[in-house]
Design a protein around this motif. Structure first.
Motif, PDB file in Angstrom:
ATOM      1  N   ARG A  46      61.938  43.033  64.631  1.00 37.08           N
ATOM      2  CA  ARG A  46      61.181  44.150  65.207  1.00 37.08           C
ATOM      3  C   ARG A  46      59.710  44.084  64.795  1.00 37.08           C
ATOM      4  O   ARG A  46      58.809  44.352  65.612  1.00 37.08           O
ATOM      5  N   ALA A  47      59.448  43.678  63.566  1.00 35.65           N
ATOM      6  CA  ALA A  47      58.066  43.566  63.102  1.00 35.65           C
ATOM      7  C   ALA A  47      57.313  42.509  63.898  1.00 35.65           C
ATOM      8  O   ALA A  47      56.149  42.711  64.287  1.00 35.65           O
ATOM      9  N   ALA A  48      57.958  41.367  64.159  1.00 36.23           N
ATOM     10  CA  ALA A  48      57.305  40.303  64.937  1.00 36.23           C
ATOM     11  C   ALA A  48      57.071  40.748  66.373  1.00 36.23           C
ATOM     12  O   ALA A  48      56.025  40.437  66.968  1.00 36.23           O
ATOM     13  N   LEU A  49      58.012  41.465  66.941  1.00 36.32           N
ATOM     14  CA  LEU A  49      57.828  41.990  68.298  1.00 36.32           C
ATOM     15  C   LEU A  49      56.679  42.990  68.340  1.00 36.32           C
ATOM     16  O   LEU A  49      55.860  42.989  69.274  1.00 36.32           O
ATOM     17  N   ASN A  50      56.609  43.831  67.340  1.00 39.82           N
ATOM     18  CA  ASN A  50      55.509  44.801  67.275  1.00 39.82           C
ATOM     19  C   ASN A  50      54.167  44.100  67.110  1.00 39.82           C
ATOM     20  O   ASN A  50      53.165  44.475  67.740  1.00 39.82           O
ATOM     21  N   ILE A  97      66.113  46.477  67.692  1.00 33.64           N
ATOM     22  CA  ILE A  97      64.931  45.696  68.072  1.00 33.64           C
ATOM     23  C   ILE A  97      64.431  46.061  69.469  1.00 33.64           C
ATOM     24  O   ILE A  97      63.518  45.418  69.982  1.00 33.64           O
ATOM     25  N   ASP A  98      65.047  47.068  70.065  1.00 31.82           N
ATOM     26  CA  ASP A  98      64.671  47.524  71.409  1.00 31.82           C
ATOM     27  C   ASP A  98      64.843  46.420  72.446  1.00 31.82           C
ATOM     28  O   ASP A  98      64.017  46.260  73.352  1.00 31.82           O
ATOM     29  N   ALA A  99      65.933  45.660  72.324  1.00 32.19           N
ATOM     30  CA  ALA A  99      66.245  44.635  73.320  1.00 32.19           C
ATOM     31  C   ALA A  99      66.710  45.298  74.611  1.00 32.19           C
ATOM     32  O   ALA A  99      67.396  46.313  74.591  1.00 32.19           O
ATOM     33  N   GLN A 100      66.369  44.681  75.725  1.00 26.06           N
ATOM     34  CA  GLN A 100      66.645  45.296  77.017  1.00 26.06           C
ATOM     35  C   GLN A 100      68.040  45.014  77.541  1.00 26.06           C
ATOM     36  O   GLN A 100      68.550  45.773  78.379  1.00 26.06           O
ATOM     37  N   ALA A 101      68.688  43.933  77.097  1.00 24.25           N
ATOM     38  CA  ALA A 101      69.983  43.558  77.674  1.00 24.25           C
ATOM     39  C   ALA A 101      70.839  42.813  76.659  1.00 24.25           C
ATOM     40  O   ALA A 101      70.333  42.217  75.699  1.00 24.25           O
ATOM     41  N   GLY A 133      69.820  52.805  77.606  1.00 26.55           N
ATOM     42  CA  GLY A 133      68.804  51.989  78.254  1.00 26.55           C
ATOM     43  C   GLY A 133      69.002  50.499  78.082  1.00 26.55           C
ATOM     44  O   GLY A 133      68.039  49.723  78.155  1.00 26.55           O
ATOM     45  N   ILE A 134      70.236  50.066  77.869  1.00 28.18           N
ATOM     46  CA  ILE A 134      70.553  48.654  77.675  1.00 28.18           C
ATOM     47  C   ILE A 134      71.379  48.165  78.853  1.00 28.18           C
ATOM     48  O   ILE A 134      72.406  48.760  79.191  1.00 28.18           O
TER      49      ILE A 134
END
Length: 254
Positions: A46-50, A97-101, A133-134
């Motif tokens: 999540r930190a790297a995505l942010n 990690i707020d992954a979409q799928a 929301g996944i």
């Protein structure tokens, strides 16, 4: 403009997942996706995505005991408890990690019993992702790379999606797998577009960079854009050497 997602299951595998995310950003990708991130703390991902601002498009449920030949669990009779645990784990990680799928991997199985088990586990996955929301994705794998895999064709996947009838269950359309087993990638894309949740690509038949092989990706990407697809396309190819040295195709296709 065509937008691309780096599949970090194949790209920058010599780096940790957070560093691979940063490498994808530096290389000009618009998004990332992965296979099995579970050994990396979700907070680090999540930190790297942010840091990069890249969205994580998706991840896979665990395959099971890979040393014993497992390639997913959700259609395997007798493995229901493990399959549900893998789905729960994937949902929790995706939320962190707020992954979409989530790609729900079917595994090696055949017959009506496997079909029934797969439907039951997909319905459980639908219940677990309701209002989160996944999206859930199912993906046919070609018989050359994944012999014995339950989900073999896009027509089989469509029937399952129609039977489950959940708005967040969609098709992972991998141009590589479709190109190896079903032929005309563009025709299949046009036919299946209403149920497609994500599109991936690699050269056919060698699964390398997409600038050669049996599928003309200039035509495929042009057609995808003409169809109104605006999401990033997943680069799920195997580099022949360092990933950074394999990225010349992006200049051709962007």
């Amino acid at each position: 403009m065509t937008r691309f997602s780096a599949n970090l299951g194949f790209l920058w595998t010599d780096r940790s997942l957070p560093e691979a995310i940063r490498a994808a950003k530096a290389a000009g990708f618009h998004a990332v996706e992965c296979h099995w991130p579970y050994e990396t703390p979700a907070a680090n991902v999540r930190a790297a995505l942010n840091d990069t601002g890249l969205p994580m498009l998706g991840l896979n449920t665990r395959r099971g005991d890979v040393s014993a030949g497992d390639n997913g669990l959700s259609a395997v009779p007798g493995r229901e408890e493990e399959a549900l645990a893998a789905i729960t784990e994937a949902v929790d990680y995706a939320q962190a990690i707020d992954a979409q799928a989530i790609h729900v991997m079917a595994g090696k199985a055949q017959g009506q019993a496997a079909h029934t088990v797969f439907l039951s586990n997909l319905q459980a996955a639908v219940a677990a992702t309701q209002d989160k929301g996944i999206d859930l994705l199912i993906e046919p794998l070609n018989r050359f790379d994944a012999p014995g895999y339950f989900l073999e064709t896009t027509d089989q996947a469509r029937r399952i999606i129609e039977e489950v009838a959940a708005p967040n269950l969609r098709l992972m359309f991998d141009c590589y797998h479709v190109g190896r087993t079903e032929g005309d990638v563009i025709a299949r894309l046009k036919d299946l577009l209403p149920i497609i949740g994500h599109i991936q690509f690699a050269s056919v038949p060698d699964r390398r960079v997409p600038d050669h092989g049996d599928v003309d990706y200039l035509s495929v990407f042009s057609e995808i854009e003409a169809l109104g697809w605006r999401k990033s396309l997943g680069a799920e190819y195997k580099p022949d050497g360092p990933t950074d040295a394999s990225l010349g195709w992006m200049r051709q296709f962007i």
